[in-house]
Design an enzyme around this catalytic site. Structure first.
Site, PDB file in Angstrom:
ATOM      1  N   GLU A   1       9.940   1.456  10.396  1.00  0.00           N
ATOM      2  CA  GLU A   1      10.961   2.494  10.148  1.00  0.00           C
ATOM      3  C   GLU A   1      10.252   3.831  10.291  1.00  0.00           C
ATOM      4  O   GLU A   1       9.357   4.141   9.503  1.00  0.00           O
ATOM      5  CB  GLU A   1      11.562   2.343   8.747  1.00  0.00           C
TER       6      GLU A   1
ATOM      7  N   LYS B   1       0.858  -1.192   0.000  1.00  0.00           N
ATOM      8  CA  LYS B   1       0.000   0.000   0.000  1.00  0.00           C
ATOM      9  C   LYS B   1       0.890   1.236   0.000  1.00  0.00           C
ATOM     10  O   LYS B   1       1.517   1.550   1.012  1.00  0.00           O
ATOM     11  CB  LYS B   1      -0.914   0.034   1.232  1.00  0.00           C
TER      12      LYS B   1
HETATM   13  P1  NAD Z   1       2.474   8.454   7.530  1.00  0.00           P
HETATM   14  O1  NAD Z   1       2.702   7.715   8.803  1.00  0.00           O
HETATM   15  O2  NAD Z   1       1.435   9.498   7.510  1.00  0.00           O
HETATM   16  O3  NAD Z   1       2.066   7.429   6.370  1.00  0.00           O
HETATM   17  C1  NAD Z   1       2.886   6.333   6.000  1.00  0.00           C
HETATM   18  C2  NAD Z   1       2.027   5.294   5.314  1.00  0.00           C
HETATM   19  O4  NAD Z   1       1.108   4.767   6.278  1.00  0.00           O
HETATM   20  C3  NAD Z   1       1.169   5.819   4.160  1.00  0.00           C
HETATM   21  O5  NAD Z   1       1.093   4.840   3.149  1.00  0.00           O
HETATM   22  C4  NAD Z   1      -0.186   6.005   4.821  1.00  0.00           C
HETATM   23  O6  NAD Z   1      -1.268   5.954   3.912  1.00  0.00           O
HETATM   24  C5  NAD Z   1      -0.209   4.808   5.755  1.00  0.00           C
HETATM   25  N1  NAD Z   1      -1.135   4.927   6.880  1.00  0.00           N
HETATM   26  C6  NAD Z   1      -1.623   6.055   7.475  1.00  0.00           C
HETATM   27  N2  NAD Z   1      -2.448   5.731   8.480  1.00  0.00           N
HETATM   28  C7  NAD Z   1      -2.477   4.369   8.543  1.00  0.00           C
HETATM   29  C8  NAD Z   1      -3.131   3.435   9.384  1.00  0.00           C
HETATM   30  N3  NAD Z   1      -3.945   3.813  10.378  1.00  0.00           N
HETATM   31  N4  NAD Z   1      -2.936   2.123   9.155  1.00  0.00           N
HETATM   32  C9  NAD Z   1      -2.114   1.704   8.174  1.00  0.00           C
HETATM   33  N5  NAD Z   1      -1.464   2.544   7.336  1.00  0.00           N
HETATM   34  C10 NAD Z   1      -1.640   3.862   7.534  1.00  0.00           C
HETATM   35  O7  NAD Z   1       3.908   9.003   7.090  1.00  0.00           O
HETATM   36  P2  NAD Z   1       4.258   9.896   5.819  1.00  0.00           P
HETATM   37  O8  NAD Z   1       3.803  11.276   6.092  1.00  0.00           O
HETATM   38  O9  NAD Z   1       3.796   9.219   4.556  1.00  0.00           O
HETATM   39  O10 NAD Z   1       5.862   9.815   5.821  1.00  0.00           O
HETATM   40  C11 NAD Z   1       6.658  10.696   6.528  1.00  0.00           C
HETATM   41  C12 NAD Z   1       7.202  10.019   7.765  1.00  0.00           C
HETATM   42  O11 NAD Z   1       7.884   8.825   7.402  1.00  0.00           O
HETATM   43  C13 NAD Z   1       8.231  10.850   8.500  1.00  0.00           C
HETATM   44  O12 NAD Z   1       7.996  10.756   9.876  1.00  0.00           O
HETATM   45  C14 NAD Z   1       9.555  10.175   8.152  1.00  0.00           C
HETATM   46  O13 NAD Z   1      10.575  10.376   9.093  1.00  0.00           O
HETATM   47  C15 NAD Z   1       9.132   8.761   8.064  1.00  0.00           C
HETATM   48  N6  NAD Z   1      10.083   7.964   7.272  1.00  0.00           N
HETATM   49  C16 NAD Z   1      10.914   7.094   7.921  1.00  0.00           C
HETATM   50  C17 NAD Z   1      11.847   6.349   7.199  1.00  0.00           C
HETATM   51  C18 NAD Z   1      12.774   5.391   7.901  1.00  0.00           C
HETATM   52  O14 NAD Z   1      13.328   4.526   7.236  1.00  0.00           O
HETATM   53  N7  NAD Z   1      12.953   5.489   9.192  1.00  0.00           N
HETATM   54  C19 NAD Z   1      11.928   6.494   5.814  1.00  0.00           C
HETATM   55  C20 NAD Z   1      11.070   7.386   5.184  1.00  0.00           C
HETATM   56  C21 NAD Z   1      10.133   8.123   5.933  1.00  0.00           C
END
Ligand code: NAD
Length: 484
Positions: A249, A174
């Site tokens: 992550e 997803k």
């Molecule tokens: P997010 O948590 O909003 O979303 C990430 C994913 O989760 C998306 O596909 C979203 O649709 C999905 N999602 C949202 N709510 C959900 C739920 N209740 N159940 C299941 N899936 C759900 O994050 P974002 O805004 O897309 O990404 C930015 C964040 O990601 C930042 O905090 C960044 O630091 C982190 N990030 C971490 C790494 C790492 O390797 N540590 C790498 C890239 C990004």
């Protein structure tokens, strides 16, 4: 304008909802890029069921044969750099150069994991008993749900998909709402490689709508998530007590420590790459720069001069050095943090505003921003802003700098600039992170090493390197006596 479909059981399909969501260019919000399926829990469930049905045959396919199929994927994928780069730039906003770098990183990581397909089946050990052999089998887990963010729409998807598949799992990916096109292009290459139907599936949709299904469905035996700490830890809670292996992550608040003996120009360059690359939206972005008191003012002056030279604009223009941020929500959150920084008394050294003039009027542009005189308890020193905002803190000495660097709930990446090897060794030992650097930017990485964080930056095995396949397998210890 393309209409993107889910990819389930080897076929491109529409969601049962009949609804679609629109995606726009981050540099020009009048430009519609594509429409994607607004999937329902029933769509997600169907994909998980099909993945579960495909699991027995795929998991019994010898690992080198699985790797050979993914080698075909690499051949197809490898010819499409420019197509991927342009798609990433439009839907994410990063510059073309950054998108090409993402493509290459994804390719190299996938290539490394495909190579693992001929060498990671298990291990043999000597036995205490005569006529007995002991060995360790590595077995796939089952259906893996892979949830990816928008900031590395290609690299993170490949980093999960390829090792999951090589290890013999079947998958449902997803992708983030904001970056659907990259995922669709990736699945075109998987389809072209001739993967058996149902082995890799793609479901577009909102986390708030299909999240619970793809996380808690009983077929799901592995959950690999990259995204915010808030959503990730919420998922971990939902899975507590269940037979689902978790890999999270999450966010970061990554420190770059600059000591008085550092090569200042190199350290400034690292702060600019790490702070403003992809508009500060890498999970490994440099968001805190901790500078030893003796060189603080000189460093800051050089940093401001470097930031002044950053050309902001549409990332598809090759002259541009920093693109827009990704979407309205990011834009508003980052601008709010900038206001908080001003109100809590940090000194705005440069930037601090939206860019809305001329060609930037239609995109989500924010000026590269540096706050100085930042105290460690300020919100802007503690929260992940995830935008082009760097905060500079002054450290009394090396010990104080290490203390400040570790004074965070996050533990993803860190870096130290120094010529002192003894201090470098101490920093490596004491830095509470999953990725530690000396004289390199906080975002530097290579495919043969693991990638993941500690504290609130991650849970479970890290990704990539040897851990790439490790996460997607379970161990079975086997003892065989040659005479009954
Ligand atoms: P997010 O948590 O909003 O979303 C990430 C994913 O989760 C998306 O596909 C979203 O649709 C999905 N999602 C949202 N709510 C959900 C739920 N209740 N159940 C299941 N899936 C759900 O994050 P974002 O805004 O897309 O990404 C930015 C964040 O990601 C930042 O905090 C960044 O630091 C982190 N990030 C971490 C790494 C790492 O390797 N540590 C790498 C890239 C990004």
């Amino acid at each position: 304008m393309r209409i993107l479909q889910n990819y389930v059981g080897g076929k491109w399909t529409d969601s049962a909802s009949g609804r679609r969501r629109q995606s726009f260019n981050q540099a020009n919000r009048d430009e519609l890029i594509c429409e994607t399926q607004d999937s329902t829990p029933a769509d997600a469930e169907a994909a998980l069921r099909i993945a579960a049905e495909a699991f027995p045959a795929w998991s019994h396919t010898p690992m080198p044969r699985r790797a050979a199929l993914l080698q075909e994927f690499l051949k197809h994928f490898g010819t499409r750099e420019e197509e991927f780069a342009r798609a990433i730039t439009r839907e994410n906003g990063k510059t073309l150069r950054e998108s090409r770098t993402e493509f290459l990183a994804a390719f190299k990581e996938a290539e490394f994991q495909v190579g693992q397909g001929r060498r990671t089946a298990g291990a043999s050990r000597p036995s205490e008993l005569p006529g007995v052999t002991c060995h360790l089998r590595r077995e796939p887990l089952g259906v893996a749900t892979l949830i990816t963010p928008w900031n590395f729409p290609l690299n993170v998807a490949c980093r999960k998909l390829i090792p999951a598949l090589i290890a013999g799992n079947t998958c449902v990916l997803k992708p983030a709402d904001l970056t659907p096109m990259t995922a669709a292009l990736l699945f075109e290459s998987l389809h072209a490689a001739g993967l058996p139907p149902g082995v890799a599936n793609l479901v577009f949709g909102r986390g708030s709508v299909i999240g619970d299904t793809i996380v808690t469905h009983p077929a799901v035996k592995a959950l690999s998530f990259t995204g915010s700490t808030e959503v990730g830890l919420g998922i971990a809670q939902k899975l507590a007590g269940r037979d689902t292996k978790i890999q999270l992550e999450l966010g970061g608040k990554n420190p770059l420590v600059v000591l008085a003996d550092a090569d200042l120009d190199k350290a400034v360059e690292a702060a600019i790459i790490g702070g403003f690359g992809c508009s500060g939206q890498w999970c490994t972005s440099t968001s805190r720069v901790i500078v030893e008191a003796g060189i603080h003012d000189t460093f800051l002056a050089k940093l401001i001069a470097g930031v002044k030279a950053i050309v902001v604009g549409d990332g598809s223009d090759e002259a541009v050095k920093m693109g827009p941020v990704c979407g309205s929500q990011q834009y508003e959150t980052i601008l709010k943090f900038i206001e908080v920084g001003k109100q809590e008394g940090a000194r705005l050294a440069i930037g601090g505003n939206a860019l809305t003039e001329d060609r930037n009027a239609q995109g989500w542009f924010i000026a590269p921003t540096v706050f100085a005189d930042v105290a460690p308890e300020m919100v802007i020193a503690r929260e992940e802003i995830f935008g082009p905002v760097v905060v500079v803190l002054k450290a009394r000495d090396f010990d104080d700098a290490v203390r400040l660097a570790n004074d965070t709930r996050y533990g993803l990446a860190s870096s130290l600039y120094t010529r002192d090897l003894a201090k470098a060794q101490r920093f490596i030992a004491e830095s509470g992170v999953g990725l530690c650097h000396v004289n390199l930017p906080t975002a530097y990485k290579e495919p043969q090493l693991e990638f993941g964080g500690v504290k609130e930056s991650g849970r479970g095995n890290p990704e990539a390197g040897d851990s790439g396949i490790e996460f997607f397998t379970r161990h079975k210890a086997v003892y065989v006596k040659d005479q009954p």
